[in-house]
Motif scaffolding. Structure first.
Motif, PDB file in Angstrom:
ATOM      1  N   ASP A   1       0.801  -1.000  -0.044  1.00  0.00           N
ATOM      2  CA  ASP A   1       0.039  -0.046  -0.093  1.00  0.00           C
ATOM      3  C   ASP A   1       0.759   1.268  -0.067  1.00  0.00           C
TER       4      ASP A   1
ATOM      5  N   ARG B   1       0.170 -10.479   5.804  1.00  0.00           N
ATOM      6  CA  ARG B   1      -0.408  -9.297   5.803  1.00  0.00           C
ATOM      7  C   ARG B   1      -0.231  -8.639   7.719  1.00  0.00           C
ATOM      8  N   LYS B   2      -0.389  -9.496   8.449  1.00  0.00           N
ATOM      9  CA  LYS B   2      -0.172  -9.077   9.732  1.00  0.00           C
ATOM     10  C   LYS B   2       1.199  -8.941  10.018  1.00  0.00           C
TER      11      LYS B   2
ATOM     12  N   SER C   1       2.481  -5.649   8.562  1.00  0.00           N
ATOM     13  CA  SER C   1       1.913  -4.401   9.359  1.00  0.00           C
ATOM     14  C   SER C   1       2.685  -4.200  10.720  1.00  0.00           C
TER      15      SER C   1
ATOM     16  N   THR D   1       2.089  -1.342   4.941  1.00  0.00           N
ATOM     17  CA  THR D   1       0.758  -2.155   5.109  1.00  0.00           C
ATOM     18  C   THR D   1       0.595  -2.842   3.390  1.00  0.00           C
TER      19      THR D   1
ATOM     20  N   SER E   1      -2.165  -5.213   0.962  1.00  0.00           N
ATOM     21  CA  SER E   1      -3.480  -5.575   0.330  1.00  0.00           C
ATOM     22  C   SER E   1      -3.308  -6.791  -0.337  1.00  0.00           C
TER      23      SER E   1
ATOM     24  N   LYS F   1      -7.630  -2.999  -1.794  1.00  0.00           N
ATOM     25  CA  LYS F   1      -6.901  -1.651  -2.002  1.00  0.00           C
ATOM     26  C   LYS F   1      -8.039  -0.586  -1.970  1.00  0.00           C
TER      27      LYS F   1
ATOM     28  N   LYS G   1      -7.825  -0.620   2.234  1.00  0.00           N
ATOM     29  CA  LYS G   1      -6.336  -1.344   2.136  1.00  0.00           C
ATOM     30  C   LYS G   1      -6.045  -2.092   3.627  1.00  0.00           C
ATOM     31  N   ASN G   2      -4.671  -2.589   3.445  1.00  0.00           N
ATOM     32  CA  ASN G   2      -4.478  -3.482   4.682  1.00  0.00           C
ATOM     33  C   ASN G   2      -5.531  -4.599   5.080  1.00  0.00           C
ATOM     34  N   ARG G   3      -5.815  -5.372   4.019  1.00  0.00           N
ATOM     35  CA  ARG G   3      -6.817  -6.442   4.231  1.00  0.00           C
ATOM     36  C   ARG G   3      -6.703  -7.523   3.204  1.00  0.00           C
TER      37      ARG G   3
END
Length: 582
Positions: free
Chosen positions: A465, A528-529, A532, A540, A542, A571, A575-577
């Motif tokens: 991201d 992802r985690k 982050s 982060t 996506s 995104k 985002k961040n998912r």
């Protein structure tokens, strides 16, 4: 012989002359008796004296003749005995000459030699012992009429016992082994049941190479003629041994050249490192009569040795062996500066590490030889020959394996270079992940497999991201470090069967074979985690997930587009998912 004939001729003349004198004396007496009807004293004296003289000479010459006949008969007997000995000798040598050229095996030839020798001497047993240049001991090379236990147990050093004395050049005969103080193994000889023995040295160009002997069950006196005949047989045996050894050396050299040619030709076609090691193991087992052989890869830069393939361990067992080079048998070979290290008893090596000793004990290794595989001065690998017994590796075995190792060094280096070039061609230089080209090829393969076997398959598309903002505000160097960190996190959360590639810029894509929706989402979320949690800079990602379903996608490209669409949906939604296309 000429003098004997001359004496016989003179004796014949003497006998004839004696008969003439006797007849003349008798005739004189007869004439006087007929003419005068009486014998005068003069007639009796002359005629009788002549007859008596003739009779005396006749007896004398007859005795001389008989003595000469006796001497001649004795000479004929000795000549006949000598001729019989020569006939024995020539017959034996003729037979052995035929056997030598008909028999290519030295052991088989010596066995035939002993059998023939024992027949000639009417002996129930015989033996040939050769000097071992390494140990300096006389060891049995062939035996006839002796038990295997005796042959395997008994050894002599030059000068020890009767056999050993012959190794110093002495011809030794003993009438009774039970009474001879020179016998080294009296009990063993009694158990074998032999009493008499004659041994002679095996000479080759004034050099003693061994001993040959015959035995008898009962006490027996061996004559000088017997000793001469056995020495002749031994000399013939020594030259035959030399020729057989030369033949064996030529044969071994030819086999070695053939082996090296075959290995070189085979290895030239191998560019896969595992295939190179497998070929080496196969060829070594063909060339050397030993069951235990293992091959290791050596990395001198990291100081580690890795098991590659073994004749006695499974692929899983040998590949689990990853040991520090230092304080290992291979490390000892490297430190020695020699290409080959022989360890006759591994238990006596005090400098081995606990890991190395544990491996040796686990597989029951008591003795071993390490032959280094080199490319120039660089050690590329090692060949280990090992035994569960205290085995003595022969010089011929080691020379052959050393020759194989020379060929192997070039092949291993070529395979490594090929692997490196291949890796560079399919690996992204910055992140260490696979390139897009390699990814596309693997995706087609995995798609075809899932389609054919109806197995699970998932794709995960990942994008960092706001990565452009990182480059714009912190610079491309920091941006590169972010890419490396994200790639590292991705690799640490994947299985060996999974494929991770840098798809382009700040995008990554994952192939997860045999993975359904739940598993794919779980992998994406772990990555992802973890991303982050990065800081300086904080970023982060996506992620979008697409899962194979029969009939849902026409081809692999459609499935990849679906994963890309899912990623862009993530995104566009804060985002961040992780998103998945259903």
């Amino acid at each position: 012989m000429t003098l004997v004939k001359s004496g016989q001729h003179l004796n014949r003349i003497g006998i004839a002359f004696s008969v003439i004198i006797v007849l003349w004396g008798l005739h004189l007496l007869y004439d006087r008796l007929i003419l005068f009807h009486s014998l005068t004293a003069e007639a009796v004296f002359v005629g009788g004296g002549a007859a008596l003289l003739g009779i005396f000479l006749l007896i004398k010459f007859t005795r001389c003749m008989n003595r000469q006949w006796e001497e001649q008969a004795k000479a004929y007997q000795e000549l006949q005995k000598e001729l019989e000995q020569k006939v024995k000798e020539l017959t034996a040598l003729h037979y052995l000459s035929q056997e030598e050229y008909l028999t290519q095996s030295l052991e088989l030839f010596l066995q035939h030699l002993l059998e023939t020798t024992c027949q000639i001497f009417q002996a129930p047993a015989g033996e040939v012992l050769l000097l071992d240049e390494d140990t300096g001991e006389l060891t049995y090379k062939a035996a006839f009429g002796l038990s295997k236990e005796y042959v395997s147990r008994i050894k002599f050093k030059p000068g020890e016992g009767i056999i050993g004395r012959s190794a110093l050049g002495e011809i030794v005969c003993t009438e009774d082994l039970n009474k001879d103080p020179r016998v080294k193994y009296p009990l063993e000889n009694r158990l074998e049941g032999f009493r008499a023995l004659m041994s002679v040295p095996l000479r080759l160009n004034e050099k003693i190479i061994g001993v040959m002997a015959v035995r008898a069950v009962e006490p027996r006196t061996f004559s000088s003629e017997d000793a001469q005949l056995l020495s002749t047989m031994a000399n013939h045996a020594a030259h035959a041994i030399e020729r057989q050894m030369m033949y064996r050396q030529l044969k071994e050299a030819n086999e070695k050249l053939t082996l090296l040619y075959r290995i070189g030709k085979t290895l030239a076609k191998k560019l896969d490192l595992d295939e190179v090691f497998a070929t080496l193991l196969e060829e070594i087992l063909k060339a050397v009569e030993i069951e235990r052989c293992s091959l290791f890869e050596v990395d001198q830069e990291t100081g580690v040795i890795r098991g590659k393939i073994s004749s006695v361990m499974s692929k899983e067992e040998i590949e689990k062996i990853v040991l520090p080079l230092e304080k290992s048998p291979v490390g000892m070979a490297v430190a020695s500066g020699n290409n080959t290290l022989v360890i006759e008893d591994v238990s006596k090596i005090q400098t081995l590490s606990e890991e190395s000793r544990g491996v040796l004990e686990k597989f029951g290794i008591k003795s071993m030889a390490v032959v280094l595989i080199k490319y120039g001065e660089k050690v590329a690998g090692a060949i280990t020959l090992s035994s569960a017994d205290y085995y003595r590796f022969t010089p011929q075995e080691l020379e052959l394996v050393e020759a194989v190792a020379e060929q192997a060094g070039i092949a291993i280096e070529n395979a490594r270079l090929y692997e490196e070039v291949s890796r560079i061609a399919i690996t992204d230089e910055l992140t260490g992940l696979f390139t897009r080209i390699y990814f596309n090829r693997r995706l087609e393969e995995e798609w075809a497999r899932a389609n054919r076997y109806d197995s699970s398959l998932s794709l995960v598309m990942i994008d960092i991201d706001d990565f452009k903002q990182v480059n714009d505000t912190r610079g491309h160097k920091v941006g590169d470090e972010v890419l490396k960190k994200v790639a590292y996190i991705i690799k640490n959360n994947l299985r060996a069967s999974d494929v991770a590639a840098r798809y382009g810029g700040d995008e990554f894509v994952l192939i997860l074979p045999d993975t359904a929706e739940e598993g794919a989402v779980s992998v994406a979320e772990k990555i992802r985690k973890a991303v982050s949690e990065l800081s300086d800079p904080k970023v982060t990602i996506s992620a979008g997930v697409a899962v194979y379903q029969p009939g849902k996608y026409k081809n692999a490209e459609e499935m990849l587009i679906a994963a890309d669409m899912a990623m862009y949906s993530a995104k566009s939604n804060l985002k961040n998912r992780t998103y998945i296309i259903n």
